[in-house]
Structures are given as C-alpha cells and as structure tokens.
Design an enzyme around this catalytic site. Structure first.
Site, PDB file in Angstrom:
ATOM      1  N   GLY A 123       6.780  23.411  53.504  1.00 61.71           N
ATOM      2  CA  GLY A 123       5.681  22.786  52.758  1.00 61.71           C
ATOM      3  C   GLY A 123       6.014  22.458  51.321  1.00 61.71           C
ATOM      4  O   GLY A 123       5.144  22.523  50.444  1.00 61.71           O
TER       5      GLY A 123
ATOM      6  N   CYS B 280      10.151  14.093  54.516  1.00 66.78           N
ATOM      7  CA  CYS B 280       9.655  15.409  54.936  1.00 66.78           C
ATOM      8  C   CYS B 280       8.637  15.190  56.060  1.00 66.78           C
ATOM      9  O   CYS B 280       7.699  14.412  55.891  1.00 66.78           O
ATOM     10  CB  CYS B 280       9.014  16.147  53.767  1.00 66.78           C
ATOM     11  SG  CYS B 280       8.255  17.704  54.305  1.00 66.78           S
TER      12      CYS B 280
ATOM     13  N   GLY C 194      19.805  21.624  62.822  1.00 64.66           N
ATOM     14  CA  GLY C 194      20.837  22.400  63.503  1.00 64.66           C
ATOM     15  C   GLY C 194      21.483  21.619  64.650  1.00 64.66           C
ATOM     16  O   GLY C 194      21.176  20.440  64.857  1.00 64.66           O
TER      17      GLY C 194
END
Ligand code: RRO
Length: 306
Positions: free
Chosen positions: A74, A131, A218
């Site tokens: 956040g 984001c 990842g």
C-alpha cells in the site's frame, strides 16, 4: 581471451554491470542501499516515494505462494520531504547510480516529487505508474495512454535527468502503453511491475492479505515479463529494463536476449540475499566469454534475429 565487459550505458547512466535493485523490495535507508551496492548491484532503485507520508496497509502485507510472493504494502513511505535527507546521504555514500522511484495522484504531484528528488541528488527517476492495488495512482495512471502521456511530459519538463517509466502487465496492450510513454519522452521503460493476484487461506476461508488482493512477483511471473520485454522491444525504440522473477544469471541472459539492456532484481533478494547481484553479474560474464563475445550490448535483443 580477455574477460567480457559488463559495463552498460543506460539512458545516459553508466552501470558497472547490468543488474539493478528493483523498486519496492527494500526500504529507504542509505545502509540498505549500501548493502545492495556491496552485493554487486550496478544501480539501486528506491521504494516509491510520494508527496506526503503514507502508512500503507495493515498486516499481513506479504504472503509466500508457490514460486513467488503476493504483496499489498500500500505504498508505505516517509514522503519526499523526509526522504530527501536519505537521498543526500546516499549520494555521498554510494558509488553506483541512485534512481528514485516516484508516485503521485496527478501529473503535477509526480513532477513535484521528481523535482525534489533530483535536487537532492537522484541520478534518474523511475515513475511508478503500475502499482496494482492503490486507488487513483499506480496502474490507474499507467493503464491509460492519455493520462500517462501527461505525467511523463510534465516530469520531463520539470527535471533534466533520465526518466524511466515502470509499466504494468495488468493492461490490455502493454505495447500501446509503452509506445505512449516513449512518445511522451520516456528515456527507458522498466518492464514490469507485479501481476494482480490473490491468496486465500482454506482454513479461515478468507483472503490472506489485509488488502485482500495484491501483486505477484518472483519466478512465477518470469515468462510473463519475458514475453512483454520481447514484444515491446519489437515495437518501441527506447531502452528496456527487464524485471520479473530474475534470480540467476540464466534468467538475466534470457531478458537481455529478449531485448532488455539491463535487469532489475527484487524478490530473489529475500531468498538469496544481496549477493545475488554479484552471482548474476559473474554468470553473465562467464556466459559472454564462453560465447566468444566482448560486451553485454552484443546480446541485447539477439533472440529476435530471423
Ligand atoms: O507498495 C505496494 O504495495 C506495491 C507497489 Br508501490 C508496487 O509498485 N507494486 C507492488 O506490487 N506493490
């Protein structure tokens, strides 16, 4: 035969090797940046900073899943006013380029924060327009070519340092967004931010993260990032920085062959530690030597030949 040169020239920055710390994985302190530079990174990118301090989301903010992490932090950050002190100290302590990641809720806000970061000593700015889970910023900016163009233009008019734009995979056409960023003056494109994701706990029968949804990073996302780098390289003529699941030299070489001029590493630091940078750089060097090549630039985009 002599060792291959790992030096990379990226939008006017000189990197001793093509590995960079990805934004987001580590905090805001000079000590952390120094440990990453000591680990062998060619450049560091800070966590994203905005105009005002933000607490971010409550815990849990990160969960491990198979082949990666899902996070929803956040955008916790101290705000640019506080952060300029760390930038100034980092300029003195660091021997590698310092790139400050910036977010905002309007073109003017992005430009103000970028301007202050550059005045404090940032060598370049990376615009976080990707984001996946904070409203009215991030991917809400980077999913619209029109809005993105305004942000990039405003920042380019405000500062005289290279502007990188970090793109989201959560869009219909990353090629179209990449072209818009390039047309607006982006000096490099970082591909990519995290992939929208969710983790649920079967026992509690609830989403695990406090924010419920998050972004996956990842090894799980590597083929997605690789495909985006490959396809943007064919459409857009600005340097690309590959980012997504890179944890060893083979991964890094694949991104260079796909068209990236440098690579960012984030999630792998949580498993391998800061030494991952040196390991990757060393592996690239041995690979180049084995192939009889003299520099990193010789393999950038090489997988596109017919
Ligand atoms: O802070 C976050 O939750 C966050 C950011 Br700013 C971002 O760009 N990407 C991400 O996965 N998480």
């Amino acid at each position: 035969m002599k060792n291959a040169s790992l030096t990379v020239s990226l939008a006017g920055l000189r990197l001793a090797n093509p590995t960079m710390l990805a934004s987001g994985i580590l905090g805001y302190s000079v000590e952390t940046f120094e440990s990453i530079a000591k680990g062998g990174a060619g450049a560091v990118v800070t966590k994203s900073v905005g105009l005002k301090p933000r607490e971010g989301y409550p815990n849990p903010t990160v969960v491990q899943v198979s082949s990666g992490l899902v996070n929803a932090m956040g955008l916790p950050n101290p705000g640019i006013q506080e952060f300029v002190q760390e930038i100034r100290k980092a300029k003195v302590a660091l021997r590698v380029p310092l790139i400050v990641s910036v977010y905002g809720f309007s073109p003017a806000e992005y430009a103000t924060v970028a301007g202050r970061a550059v005045a404090a000593g940032a060598d370049a700015i990376e615009l976080n327009v990707s984001c996946p889970h904070v409203k009215e910023t991030g991917s809400e900016i980077g999913q619209s070519s029109q809005v993105l163009i305004q942000v990039v233009r405003k920042v380019k008019h405000t500062i005289n340092k290279p502007v990188f734009v970090k793109l989201s995979p959560n869009v219909t056409s990353i090629e179209e967004i990449a072209q818009a960023a390039a047309n607006a003056g982006a000096d490099a494109l970082t591909i990519m931010n995290t992939v929208k994701a969710l983790a649920i706990d079967a026992e509690t029968m609830m989403p695990i993260l406090a924010n419920k949804t998050g972004g996956l990073s990842g090894p799980a996302v590597k083929p997605i990032a690789l495909r985006h780098v490959y396809s943007v390289y064919e459409r857009v003529k600005v340097p690309i920085i590959g980012c997504g699941g890179i944890s060893n030299w083979q991964d890094a070489v694949e991104f260079l062959l796909a068209g990236a001029s440098a690579v960012q590493i984030g999630t792998a630091i949580s498993t391998i530690g800061p030494a991952v940078f040196e390991k990757v750089a060393c592996g690239i060097s041995k690979y180049l030597k084995r192939k009889g090549l003299r520099s990193v630039s010789e393999i950038v985009g090489l997988s596109h030949r017919n």
